[in-house]
Design a protein around this motif. Sequence first.
Motif, PDB file in Angstrom:
ATOM      1  N   VAL A 642      18.732  39.982  26.393  1.00  0.00           N
ATOM      2  CA  VAL A 642      19.602  38.979  27.105  1.00  0.00           C
ATOM      3  C   VAL A 642      21.060  39.719  27.283  1.00  0.00           C
ATOM      4  CG1 VAL A 642      20.985  36.745  26.308  1.00  0.00           C
ATOM      5  CG2 VAL A 642      18.430  36.789  26.212  1.00  0.00           C
ATOM      6  N   LEU A 643      21.519  40.316  26.443  1.00  0.00           N
ATOM      7  CA  LEU A 643      22.637  40.896  26.400  1.00  0.00           C
ATOM      8  C   LEU A 643      22.936  42.020  27.570  1.00  0.00           C
ATOM      9  CD1 LEU A 643      23.543  41.756  22.539  1.00  0.00           C
ATOM     10  CD2 LEU A 643      24.777  40.269  24.006  1.00  0.00           C
ATOM     11  N   ARG A 644      21.901  42.808  27.786  1.00  0.00           N
ATOM     12  CA  ARG A 644      21.718  43.608  28.849  1.00  0.00           C
ATOM     13  C   ARG A 644      21.634  42.864  30.250  1.00  0.00           C
ATOM     14  NH1 ARG A 644      17.761  46.082  25.715  1.00  0.00           N
ATOM     15  NH2 ARG A 644      18.570  48.427  25.055  1.00  0.00           N
ATOM     16  N   LEU A 645      21.148  41.576  30.382  1.00  0.00           N
ATOM     17  CA  LEU A 645      21.134  40.748  31.375  1.00  0.00           C
ATOM     18  C   LEU A 645      22.397  40.431  31.694  1.00  0.00           C
ATOM     19  CD1 LEU A 645      19.589  39.741  34.175  1.00  0.00           C
ATOM     20  CD2 LEU A 645      19.003  37.738  32.326  1.00  0.00           C
ATOM     21  N   ASN A 646      23.143  39.692  30.746  1.00  0.00           N
ATOM     22  CA  ASN A 646      24.414  39.396  30.830  1.00  0.00           C
ATOM     23  C   ASN A 646      25.295  40.352  31.409  1.00  0.00           C
ATOM     24  OD1 ASN A 646      23.622  36.657  30.268  1.00  0.00           O
ATOM     25  ND2 ASN A 646      24.065  36.933  28.114  1.00  0.00           N
ATOM     26  N   LYS A 647      25.289  41.529  30.753  1.00  0.00           N
ATOM     27  CA  LYS A 647      26.085  42.691  31.218  1.00  0.00           C
ATOM     28  C   LYS A 647      26.029  43.131  32.681  1.00  0.00           C
ATOM     29  CE  LYS A 647      27.680  47.275  29.043  1.00  0.00           C
ATOM     30  NZ  LYS A 647      28.306  47.826  30.355  1.00  0.00           N
ATOM     31  N   VAL A 648      24.814  43.041  32.968  1.00  0.00           N
ATOM     32  CA  VAL A 648      24.778  43.175  34.438  1.00  0.00           C
ATOM     33  C   VAL A 648      25.268  42.373  35.403  1.00  0.00           C
ATOM     34  CG1 VAL A 648      22.950  43.643  36.424  1.00  0.00           C
ATOM     35  CG2 VAL A 648      22.431  44.652  34.333  1.00  0.00           C
ATOM     36  N   HIS A 649      25.239  41.133  34.773  1.00  0.00           N
ATOM     37  CA  HIS A 649      26.025  39.996  35.558  1.00  0.00           C
ATOM     38  C   HIS A 649      27.260  40.069  35.626  1.00  0.00           C
ATOM     39  CE1 HIS A 649      22.406  37.481  36.990  1.00  0.00           C
ATOM     40  NE2 HIS A 649      21.962  37.415  35.709  1.00  0.00           N
ATOM     41  N   VAL A 650      27.845  40.400  34.512  1.00  0.00           N
ATOM     42  CA  VAL A 650      29.396  40.834  34.500  1.00  0.00           C
ATOM     43  C   VAL A 650      29.758  41.930  35.511  1.00  0.00           C
ATOM     44  CG1 VAL A 650      31.343  41.460  32.960  1.00  0.00           C
ATOM     45  CG2 VAL A 650      29.559  39.751  32.209  1.00  0.00           C
ATOM     46  N   GLN A 651      28.825  43.138  35.301  1.00  0.00           N
ATOM     47  CA  GLN A 651      29.424  44.164  36.150  1.00  0.00           C
ATOM     48  C   GLN A 651      29.279  43.849  37.605  1.00  0.00           C
ATOM     49  OE1 GLN A 651      26.560  46.797  34.527  1.00  0.00           O
ATOM     50  NE2 GLN A 651      27.897  47.664  33.120  1.00  0.00           N
ATOM     51  N   ARG A 652      28.356  43.058  38.220  1.00  0.00           N
ATOM     52  CA  ARG A 652      28.110  42.587  39.498  1.00  0.00           C
ATOM     53  C   ARG A 652      29.320  41.688  39.865  1.00  0.00           C
ATOM     54  NH1 ARG A 652      23.294  39.133  41.239  1.00  0.00           N
ATOM     55  NH2 ARG A 652      23.705  40.178  43.089  1.00  0.00           N
ATOM     56  N   GLU A 653      29.674  41.015  38.951  1.00  0.00           N
ATOM     57  CA  GLU A 653      31.076  39.841  39.086  1.00  0.00           C
ATOM     58  C   GLU A 653      32.286  40.960  39.311  1.00  0.00           C
ATOM     59  OE1 GLU A 653      31.563  36.770  39.902  1.00  0.00           O
ATOM     60  OE2 GLU A 653      29.386  36.771  40.129  1.00  0.00           O
ATOM     61  N   ASP A 655      32.269  43.963  40.221  1.00  0.00           N
ATOM     62  CA  ASP A 655      32.347  44.693  41.546  1.00  0.00           C
ATOM     63  C   ASP A 655      32.830  43.762  42.766  1.00  0.00           C
ATOM     64  OD1 ASP A 655      31.287  47.053  40.393  1.00  0.00           O
ATOM     65  OD2 ASP A 655      29.151  46.608  40.922  1.00  0.00           O
ATOM     66  N   ARG A 656      32.259  42.500  42.630  1.00  0.00           N
ATOM     67  CA  ARG A 656      32.783  41.629  43.985  1.00  0.00           C
ATOM     68  C   ARG A 656      34.235  41.339  43.641  1.00  0.00           C
ATOM     69  NH1 ARG A 656      28.333  38.310  42.027  1.00  0.00           N
ATOM     70  NH2 ARG A 656      26.371  38.456  43.612  1.00  0.00           N
ATOM     71  N   ALA A 657      34.708  41.449  42.414  1.00  0.00           N
ATOM     72  CA  ALA A 657      36.203  41.057  42.264  1.00  0.00           C
ATOM     73  C   ALA A 657      36.891  42.363  42.913  1.00  0.00           C
ATOM     74  CB  ALA A 657      36.618  40.897  40.788  1.00  0.00           C
ATOM     75  N   MET A 658      36.566  43.542  42.462  1.00  0.00           N
ATOM     76  CA  MET A 658      37.154  44.630  43.185  1.00  0.00           C
ATOM     77  C   MET A 658      37.212  44.900  44.590  1.00  0.00           C
ATOM     78  SD  MET A 658      38.343  46.362  40.508  1.00  0.00           S
ATOM     79  CE  MET A 658      38.611  47.928  41.140  1.00  0.00           C
ATOM     80  N   ASP A 659      35.931  44.258  45.220  1.00  0.00           N
ATOM     81  CA  ASP A 659      35.886  44.217  46.730  1.00  0.00           C
ATOM     82  C   ASP A 659      37.068  43.098  47.240  1.00  0.00           C
ATOM     83  OD1 ASP A 659      33.831  45.869  46.777  1.00  0.00           O
ATOM     84  OD2 ASP A 659      32.192  44.578  46.832  1.00  0.00           O
ATOM     85  N   ARG A 660      37.161  42.057  46.465  1.00  0.00           N
ATOM     86  CA  ARG A 660      38.149  41.174  46.867  1.00  0.00           C
ATOM     87  C   ARG A 660      39.394  41.541  47.082  1.00  0.00           C
ATOM     88  NH1 ARG A 660      34.844  37.397  44.160  1.00  0.00           N
ATOM     89  NH2 ARG A 660      36.293  37.339  42.461  1.00  0.00           N
ATOM     90  N   LEU A 661      39.896  42.586  46.031  1.00  0.00           N
ATOM     91  CA  LEU A 661      41.152  43.154  45.905  1.00  0.00           C
ATOM     92  C   LEU A 661      41.535  43.795  46.897  1.00  0.00           C
ATOM     93  CD1 LEU A 661      43.541  43.221  43.933  1.00  0.00           C
ATOM     94  CD2 LEU A 661      42.327  45.226  42.746  1.00  0.00           C
ATOM     95  N   ARG A 662      40.435  44.533  47.769  1.00  0.00           N
ATOM     96  CA  ARG A 662      40.708  45.429  48.687  1.00  0.00           C
ATOM     97  C   ARG A 662      40.847  44.621  49.914  1.00  0.00           C
ATOM     98  NH1 ARG A 662      36.104  47.848  46.002  1.00  0.00           N
ATOM     99  NH2 ARG A 662      36.902  49.604  44.620  1.00  0.00           N
ATOM    100  N   LEU A 663      40.651  43.431  50.038  1.00  0.00           N
ATOM    101  CA  LEU A 663      40.860  42.604  51.277  1.00  0.00           C
ATOM    102  C   LEU A 663      42.267  42.699  51.670  1.00  0.00           C
ATOM    103  CD1 LEU A 663      38.622  39.538  50.459  1.00  0.00           C
ATOM    104  CD2 LEU A 663      38.002  41.629  51.937  1.00  0.00           C
ATOM    105  N   PRO A 664      42.312  42.875  53.147  1.00  0.00           N
ATOM    106  CA  PRO A 664      43.936  42.939  53.674  1.00  0.00           C
ATOM    107  C   PRO A 664      44.487  41.484  53.621  1.00  0.00           C
ATOM    108  CG  PRO A 664      42.216  42.954  55.455  1.00  0.00           C
ATOM    109  CD  PRO A 664      41.432  43.066  54.040  1.00  0.00           C
TER     110      PRO A 664
END
Length: 700
Positions: A642-653, A655-664
């Motif tokens: 469960v911890l590993r699955l939650n950690k992957v979900h957090v890492q995906r979120e 990554d998405r946040a970093m992508d939004r930060l790069r938006l012009p």
Amino acid sequence: MARIPKELVDHIIQTADIVEVVGDFVQLKRKGQNLWAPCPFHNEKSPSFSVNPAKSLYKCFGCGKAGGVVQFVMDVEGTSYVEALKYLAKKYAIEIQEEEKTPQQQLEQNERDSQFIVSDFAKNHYHRLLLNSEEGMSIGYGYLKERGLNLSTIQTFELGYSLDAWDDLMKAAETAGFDKKYLEKTGLTVIRTDDQGKDTGRRYDRFRGRVMFPIHNISGRVVGFGARTLKRDDKMAKYLNSPESEIYHKSDVLYGLFQARQAIRTQEVCYLVEGYLDVLSLYQGGIKNVVASSGTSLTEGQIRLIKRYSDNVTVLYDGDAAGIKASLRGTDLLLEGGLNVRVVLFPDGDDPDSYIRKVGDQRFTEYIETKSQDFISFKTTLVAREASGDPVKKAEAIRDVLHSIAKVPDAIKRQVFLQQTSGIFGIDEQVLITEYNKLVKSPGAAAKPSGPPDNRGNYGNGAGSANSGFPPSSNPRSAPSPRPMTDEEEAEMLMYGGAEAAAALQGMSAGFPSGAAQKEEEEDLPDMLKVCEREVLRLLVLYAPREVEEEISVAAYLLGQLDEAPLKTPLFAEMWEICRQELLAGRFPDARLLAQNEREDIRQLITDLATERYEISPNWRTKEIYVFNEVDLPKLACDNAVLRLNKVHVQRELDRAMDRLRLPGLDDVEMFEILGNIKNLKLLDNQLAGMLGTVIPRGT
């Protein structure tokens, strides 16, 4: 067709010992907790076929075949789900009381059973006449012996002889108590009519003075006959076959498949010939993976039968130009069916039967191995030679070959075949590609594209084009309507899942993404997420009833730790929901029962989750080397998953946040909000890593 009650199905599955069942077909040897043997489904020297008695599952780590005890019987015997259940019930003396049939269903079943019984009687009668009657021995057996067939082959295929008399079979059947109407329904007897087509009341045997070739279905039951006359009469057909009946459909039967099915599976190739004697001579010569279309045009039903046992088919052509041209059309259907097709052409005037008798078994085998070539190359060379010197014929020949290439589902193979065709015809490859794209765009073409137009043509991008990812016949956006289910298929599919299961068989969604859509969705998910989701699902399936704490099961613990629908991989999510519904119904998910699911992808998943190729050596424990054992520590295993699955979900979120930060064009408020979210996600990621022991949390 009546259904077997689910409670009885479960009882059969729970009773059947997979070690005993598999042991009837291969010799198993214990190695660790599992038993091993050479795979019964393909040739191999080192055993890679494993049976897990505790979970009642089998898996071959070579060819990938896997499943439970019912699936094994289906695979090894080539039977339907219901037939496999009846096989196991008979083996373990379990009486099957099918749910009550309607009067109409009972009548139809009785009619079919009666036709099977009378056909079996006729087969035994003809076989007895061949070996015991004076006429049968002198004429029928003499002919078969002249054709080089020995007694073992005659008995294996249950060959027979019909006396040259008008009513021999009819009298024998009536004496044995058979109703004459079943002789008529199976075509064993013929009704004589007058000039107006009215029944005169007179009957006579259809087969008279002929060598008899019983035609078996895949279960070994006789459904019809082929019969060869030994008279030299130009007005009489050399071969006469049974007419269509309730039990005999020519388009769904291949002569010799019952005897050849195991060899086809293990040799991983099916040899396809035309006649009965071709099959018999090759089988006797050691080539047992051979079947015949019995002189009829190849059908989609027959192709589906071959594909149940192998994806590879080699067509053995007679050395007759007219016959080859007629056969080419049927071979295109093999390509369209997704089979890998090769061809062997015999010298002019020879067929497989005559050639093996001429050169002997060993030289025949060497010949088909050295002369085998892929079908497209064979056809291209053949039509190019015939069209040589005539530009009009050459253009027609090229289009004919392109029609065949369009039926090949594999995009890479299509591209290779186009290159080969270009070389053989001496024509620029780009010209062929252009012509190919015109072909697949044309109405009624074998491979009609449905992708968006593009200035490079369909060869580059379009679906159904020469190098597209989808075969023309399986393009999800232009798939043909599903065929109607037979009564047997509907009964099998409804066994567990009602209308939803039937819908799943037909490729409809039944609440989940279908085929191609599911595949596209899975491809968008990161591999690490799939790995973590698979681990959670594995623990749920394998250890559902095991307690992690007092009166708290693994199943309840995992469902409590995760959301109602925590898995994103479509197949995993579907399996999770099946397990959840089992728990809501008051039952724990049982891998033995889940592995009998009617859907192949679910059966394969359950087997993969429950089987491992390697085991930890007991020597490690004697050396006091600690090895984590999830069986003894289920709570730790669940927490880590469960911890590993939650950690992957957090890492995906993250990554998405970093992508939004790069938006012009972000304003200060939006940027600070995203940065705050990133900070919180990183903190949570570190906390999860610390709980897993993959990093040392700060302050410790």
